[in-house]
Design a protein around this motif. Structure first.
Motif, mmCIF file in Angstrom:
data_model
loop_
_atom_site.group_PDB
_atom_site.id
_atom_site.type_symbol
_atom_site.label_atom_id
_atom_site.label_comp_id
_atom_site.label_asym_id
_atom_site.label_seq_id
_atom_site.Cartn_x
_atom_site.Cartn_y
_atom_site.Cartn_z
ATOM 1 N N GLU A 7 0.829 -1.207 0.000
ATOM 2 C CA GLU A 7 0.000 0.000 0.000
ATOM 3 C C GLU A 7 0.867 1.262 0.000
ATOM 4 O O GLU A 7 0.587 2.215 -0.735
ATOM 5 N N TRP A 8 1.905 1.263 0.841
ATOM 6 C CA TRP A 8 2.804 2.417 0.870
ATOM 7 C C TRP A 8 3.532 2.587 -0.462
ATOM 8 O O TRP A 8 3.659 3.691 -1.002
ATOM 9 N N LEU A 9 3.990 1.486 -1.045
ATOM 10 C CA LEU A 9 4.700 1.565 -2.312
ATOM 11 C C LEU A 9 3.786 2.069 -3.427
ATOM 12 O O LEU A 9 4.216 2.840 -4.289
ATOM 13 N N ALA A 10 2.530 1.644 -3.416
ATOM 14 C CA ALA A 10 1.584 2.136 -4.416
ATOM 15 C C ALA A 10 1.309 3.629 -4.237
ATOM 16 O O ALA A 10 1.187 4.379 -5.213
ATOM 17 N N LEU A 11 1.230 4.061 -2.973
ATOM 18 C CA LEU A 11 0.952 5.466 -2.694
ATOM 19 C C LEU A 11 2.092 6.362 -3.165
ATOM 20 O O LEU A 11 1.860 7.455 -3.701
ATOM 21 N N ARG A 12 3.329 5.909 -2.999
ATOM 22 C CA ARG A 12 4.470 6.743 -3.353
ATOM 23 C C ARG A 12 4.867 6.635 -4.827
ATOM 24 O O ARG A 12 5.656 7.444 -5.306
ATOM 25 N N GLU A 13 4.387 5.617 -5.535
ATOM 26 C CA GLU A 13 4.872 5.386 -6.898
ATOM 27 C C GLU A 13 4.690 6.580 -7.832
ATOM 28 O O GLU A 13 5.625 6.917 -8.583
ATOM 29 N N PRO A 14 3.535 7.276 -7.850
ATOM 30 C CA PRO A 14 3.433 8.442 -8.739
ATOM 31 C C PRO A 14 4.435 9.550 -8.403
ATOM 32 O O PRO A 14 4.995 10.177 -9.309
ATOM 33 N N ALA A 15 4.681 9.783 -7.106
ATOM 34 C CA ALA A 15 5.660 10.802 -6.717
ATOM 35 C C ALA A 15 7.063 10.376 -7.110
ATOM 36 O O ALA A 15 7.879 11.207 -7.551
ATOM 37 N N ASP A 16 7.368 9.097 -6.966
ATOM 38 C CA ASP A 16 8.662 8.584 -7.396
ATOM 39 C C ASP A 16 8.848 8.791 -8.896
ATOM 40 O O ASP A 16 9.908 9.231 -9.355
ATOM 41 N N ALA A 17 7.811 8.446 -9.666
ATOM 42 C CA ALA A 17 7.908 8.556 -11.122
ATOM 43 C C ALA A 17 8.129 9.998 -11.553
ATOM 44 O O ALA A 17 8.915 10.271 -12.471
ATOM 45 N N ALA A 18 7.440 10.924 -10.896
ATOM 46 C CA ALA A 18 7.601 12.340 -11.240
ATOM 47 C C ALA A 18 8.965 12.872 -10.840
ATOM 48 O O ALA A 18 9.479 13.812 -11.450
ATOM 49 N N ALA A 19 9.574 12.268 -9.823
ATOM 50 C CA ALA A 19 10.830 12.792 -9.276
ATOM 51 C C ALA A 19 12.063 12.273 -10.000
ATOM 52 O O ALA A 19 13.091 12.963 -10.051
ATOM 53 N N ARG A 20 12.022 11.078 -10.550
ATOM 54 C CA ARG A 20 13.226 10.448 -11.090
ATOM 55 C C ARG A 20 13.918 11.340 -12.113
ATOM 56 O O ARG A 20 13.270 12.022 -12.901
ATOM 57 N N GLY A 44 10.708 -4.275 -4.600
ATOM 58 C CA GLY A 44 9.340 -4.048 -4.152
ATOM 59 C C GLY A 44 8.353 -4.640 -5.143
ATOM 60 O O GLY A 44 8.499 -5.774 -5.593
ATOM 61 N N THR A 45 7.362 -3.867 -5.523
ATOM 62 C CA THR A 45 6.316 -4.348 -6.430
ATOM 63 C C THR A 45 6.615 -4.051 -7.894
ATOM 64 O O THR A 45 5.745 -4.218 -8.748
ATOM 65 N N GLY A 46 7.837 -3.590 -8.196
ATOM 66 C CA GLY A 46 8.222 -3.403 -9.592
ATOM 67 C C GLY A 46 8.018 -2.017 -10.154
ATOM 68 O O GLY A 46 7.882 -1.857 -11.370
ATOM 69 N N SER A 47 8.033 -1.000 -9.309
ATOM 70 C CA SER A 47 7.805 0.360 -9.818
ATOM 71 C C SER A 47 8.898 0.795 -10.786
ATOM 72 O O SER A 47 8.631 1.543 -11.738
ATOM 73 N N MET A 48 10.142 0.346 -10.579
ATOM 74 C CA MET A 48 11.209 0.718 -11.495
ATOM 75 C C MET A 48 10.970 0.136 -12.885
ATOM 76 O O MET A 48 11.205 0.793 -13.902
#
Length: 259
Positions: A7-20, A44-48
């Motif tokens: 749940e935490w990883l899903a919540l942060r994924e859009p912010a991570d994507a915008a920040a990279r 994690g769940t594969g956000s990269m």
């Protein structure tokens, strides 16, 4: 919410994507030859995979390494046909484990490692490109400011450098240590900002981040507990009202081997 829950990883994924830091991808692409075998450490769940795969050329296969089998199961379900998974501790990897790899990646991993583990990672990756993203650097900007911001930041940074089961974590020192470690193996190292920029549109993420940030700071400095309760209540209200802006500073690191 656990720092590493799906749940935490899903919540942060859009912010991570915008920040990279996308500016690091052009020099990386120039060094890659397809087909690609990419190993993502602490996946994690594969956000990269979801962010980077469309930005790299040609056929790709990803091997995801993580110590949490539940997160790996989510990654395999969300990235069918693209990934294989390896359950285990990424700090034990050596050069032989990375044989046949085109690129090593990781997100939000370096600051959870020790200096010795970062050195071992650099050794294992010697001769390989590595893209290591979203490492905290100990800097947070909140608008509007509060007199307690600086004390909480210092306490949180101390918490990030804590000793866990005999391991002294690098926390906000990790990028500098990693740059030196990869450079010692002859790699050309480039570092770029990858900051979270949170406002009213990310109110849920801001609230979760604030709650965890304050809790870690108080765990390190219990004397702050009473003031921190007031602080957190006011900050959460401001976030819910869309009146709080937060910049959490991170860095991405690209290490390219000689030649």
């Amino acid at each position: 919410m656990s720092e590493f829950s799906s749940e935490w990883l899903a919540l942060r994924e859009p912010a991570d994507a915008a920040a990279r830091a996308e500016e690091l991808l052009e020099p990386l692409r120039k060094r890659l030859r397809t087909p690609l075998h990419i190993r993502d450490l602490g996946s994690g769940t594969g956000s990269m995979v979801r962010w980077l795969a469309p930005r790299l050329p040609g056929p790709q296969h990803w091997t995801l390494h993580d110590r949490d089998p539940a997160l790996l199961a989510v990654a395999a379900e969300r990235c069918p046909g693209v990934v294989s998974t390896v359950h285990g501790d990424v700090t034990s990897l050596c050069a032989a484990d990375l044989a046949g790899t085109s690129l090593v990646t990781a997100s939000a991993l370096l600051d959870l490692l020790t200096a010795e583990e970062v050195s071992a990672l650099a050794t294992a990756c010697s001769g390989l490109p590595a893209l290591l993203t979203l490492s905290v650097v100990g800097e947070v900007d909140l608008d509007p400011a509060d007199p307690l911001d600086a004390e909480l930041t210092a306490a949180f940074n101390a918490h990030q450098r804590r000793v866990v089961q005999g391991r002294r974590l690098l926390g906000p020192d990790s990028v500098a240590v990693a740059a030196e470690a990869f450079g010692a193996h002859g790699a050309t190292v480039e570092v770029a900002a990858s900051d979270w920029r949170l406002d009213g549109e990310q109110a849920a993420l801001t609230a979760e981040w604030l709650t965890g940030w304050v809790a870690a700071a108080v765990e390190r400095e219990p004397r702050l507990a009473e003031a921190a309760r007031r602080y957190l209540c006011e900050r959460l209200a401001a976030a819910a009202a869309g009146e709080l802006r937060v910049v959490v500073r991170h860095r991405d690191l690209l290490a390219l081997p000689p030649g």
